[in-house]
Write a protein that holds these residues in place. Structure first.
Motif, PDB file in Angstrom:
ATOM      1  N   HIS A 185      -5.212  -9.802   6.923  1.00  0.00           N
ATOM      2  CA  HIS A 185      -5.791  -8.765   7.873  1.00  0.00           C
ATOM      3  C   HIS A 185      -5.945  -7.484   6.728  1.00  0.00           C
ATOM      4  CE1 HIS A 185      -1.305  -8.705   7.661  1.00  0.00           C
ATOM      5  NE2 HIS A 185      -1.231  -7.369   7.932  1.00  0.00           N
ATOM      6  N   ARG A 186      -4.890  -7.205   5.856  1.00  0.00           N
ATOM      7  CA  ARG A 186      -5.074  -6.113   4.837  1.00  0.00           C
ATOM      8  C   ARG A 186      -6.220  -6.496   3.841  1.00  0.00           C
ATOM      9  NH1 ARG A 186       1.436  -5.046   2.768  1.00  0.00           N
ATOM     10  NH2 ARG A 186       2.041  -4.558   4.772  1.00  0.00           N
ATOM     11  N   ASN A 187      -6.568  -7.615   3.753  1.00  0.00           N
ATOM     12  CA  ASN A 187      -7.613  -7.995   2.666  1.00  0.00           C
ATOM     13  C   ASN A 187      -8.891  -7.354   3.278  1.00  0.00           C
ATOM     14  OD1 ASN A 187      -6.096  -9.203   0.670  1.00  0.00           O
ATOM     15  ND2 ASN A 187      -6.077 -11.167   1.334  1.00  0.00           N
ATOM     16  N   ALA A 188      -8.935  -7.877   4.683  1.00  0.00           N
ATOM     17  CA  ALA A 188     -10.252  -7.564   5.367  1.00  0.00           C
ATOM     18  C   ALA A 188     -10.466  -5.991   5.339  1.00  0.00           C
ATOM     19  CB  ALA A 188      -9.969  -8.211   6.795  1.00  0.00           C
ATOM     20  N   VAL A 189      -9.361  -5.394   5.470  1.00  0.00           N
ATOM     21  CA  VAL A 189      -9.530  -3.819   5.531  1.00  0.00           C
ATOM     22  C   VAL A 189      -9.836  -3.215   4.099  1.00  0.00           C
ATOM     23  CG1 VAL A 189      -8.418  -1.522   5.989  1.00  0.00           C
ATOM     24  CG2 VAL A 189      -7.974  -3.431   7.363  1.00  0.00           C
ATOM     25  N   TYR A 190      -9.159  -3.720   3.183  1.00  0.00           N
ATOM     26  CA  TYR A 190      -9.248  -3.362   1.783  1.00  0.00           C
ATOM     27  C   TYR A 190     -10.785  -3.601   1.361  1.00  0.00           C
ATOM     28  CZ  TYR A 190      -4.024  -2.674   1.244  1.00  0.00           C
ATOM     29  OH  TYR A 190      -3.080  -2.342   1.347  1.00  0.00           O
ATOM     30  N   ALA A 191     -11.292  -4.986   1.999  1.00  0.00           N
ATOM     31  CA  ALA A 191     -12.741  -5.237   1.541  1.00  0.00           C
ATOM     32  C   ALA A 191     -13.617  -4.461   2.188  1.00  0.00           C
ATOM     33  CB  ALA A 191     -13.116  -6.599   1.990  1.00  0.00           C
TER      34      ALA A 191
END
Length: 198
Positions: A185-191
Motif C-alpha cells: 500500500h505504501r509503494n502504491a502511494v509512493y509511486a
C-alpha cells in the motif's frame, strides 16, 4: 474469425494484433470478448510494444498459476472422495468425520499461499484531458501521451508495481501481484507521489 479459431486451438496463448487499419471496432470487440489480449496500431513506439508484451507475459504467468491451483484443488477433492468411498462401508461415521478433519488440517497448509492476497491498486487519470484534444493538437497530444506512459511505467516499476493497463489518459497498476513486496500500500502511494513530481 482468425483470432477466434486460434483461441479455440490454443486457449492459453496470449494474442496481440498489430494493425495499420483505422477501423478498430472489430478489434475492440475482440478484446472485450477475450479473443485477443490487446491490439497495437502501426506505426507504434517500441516502448508501447514492450509494455504490451510484458503485460501479456504477466497475465500468462498468472493464468498458469491459477490453472495449477485448480488442478491441486481438483486432486484434493478426488482424494477426499476416494477416502470416503473406501471408508463409508466399513467404518462408523464418527471415525470418518474425525479422519477427514485430520486430513483437511494436514493439507490446508498447501493451499494457504494461493487462497488470497492483499494488493493495492493505483489508478491514474490526466485531469482536463479534453482540453488537450483536437485536430490542431494531435501531434502534441501524441508526444505528451508517450511521455505520460513512460513516466507512469517508470514510477510504478521503481516501487515494485506492475502495469495493468494504459489507455489514453487512464492508467492502472497493481502492487502486490504477481510478486508481493513489504508495504504494497505504501509503494502504491509512493509511486503516485513520484509520478506527480515527474
Amino acid at each position: 474469425q482468425f483470432c477466434e479459431s486460434i483461441k479455440q486451438e490454443f486457449p492459453n496463448v496470449q494474442r496481440i494484433v498489430l494493425t495499420e487499419s483505422s477501423e478498430t471496432d472489430a478489434l475492440l470487440q475482440a478484446v472485450t470478448r477475450g479473443q485477443i489480449y490487446r491490439y497495437i496500431k502501426s506505426p507504434y513506439e517500441l516502448a508501447d510494444l514492450k509494455m504490451t508484451i510484458d503485460g501479456a507475459l504477466q497475465l500468462s504467468r498468472l493464468e498458469t498459476q491459477n490453472r495449477n491451483l485448480r488442478q491441486q484443488v481438483d486432486k484434493r477433492q478426488a482424494d477426499r472422495e476416494q477416502m470416503l468411498s473406501l471408508l463409508e462401508e466399513y467404518v462408523p461415521q464418527e471415525i470418518i468425520a474425525e479422519s477427514l478433519d485430520q486430513f483437511e488440517n494436514e493439507r490446508a497448509d498447501e493451499f494457504k499461499a494461493g487462497e488470497a492476497r492483499v494488493v493495492s491498486l493505483m489508478h491514474v487519470r490526466i485531469t482536463h484531458f479534453n482540453d488537450l484534444t483536437g485536430p490542431s493538437k494531435s501531434s502534441t497530444l501524441l508526444s505528451f501521451l508517450k511521455e505520460y506512459r513512460m513516466a507512469v511505467t517508470r514510477s510504478v516499476k521503481a516501487f515494485h508495481g506492475t502495469m495493468l493497463e494504459v489507455s489514453g489518459e487512464h492508467a492502472t497498476a497493481v502492487f502486490g501481484a504477481p510478486v508481493s513486496h513489504i508495504h504494497n500500500h505504501r509503494n502504491a502511494v509512493y509511486a503516485g507521489l513520484h509520478l506527480q513530481k515527474s
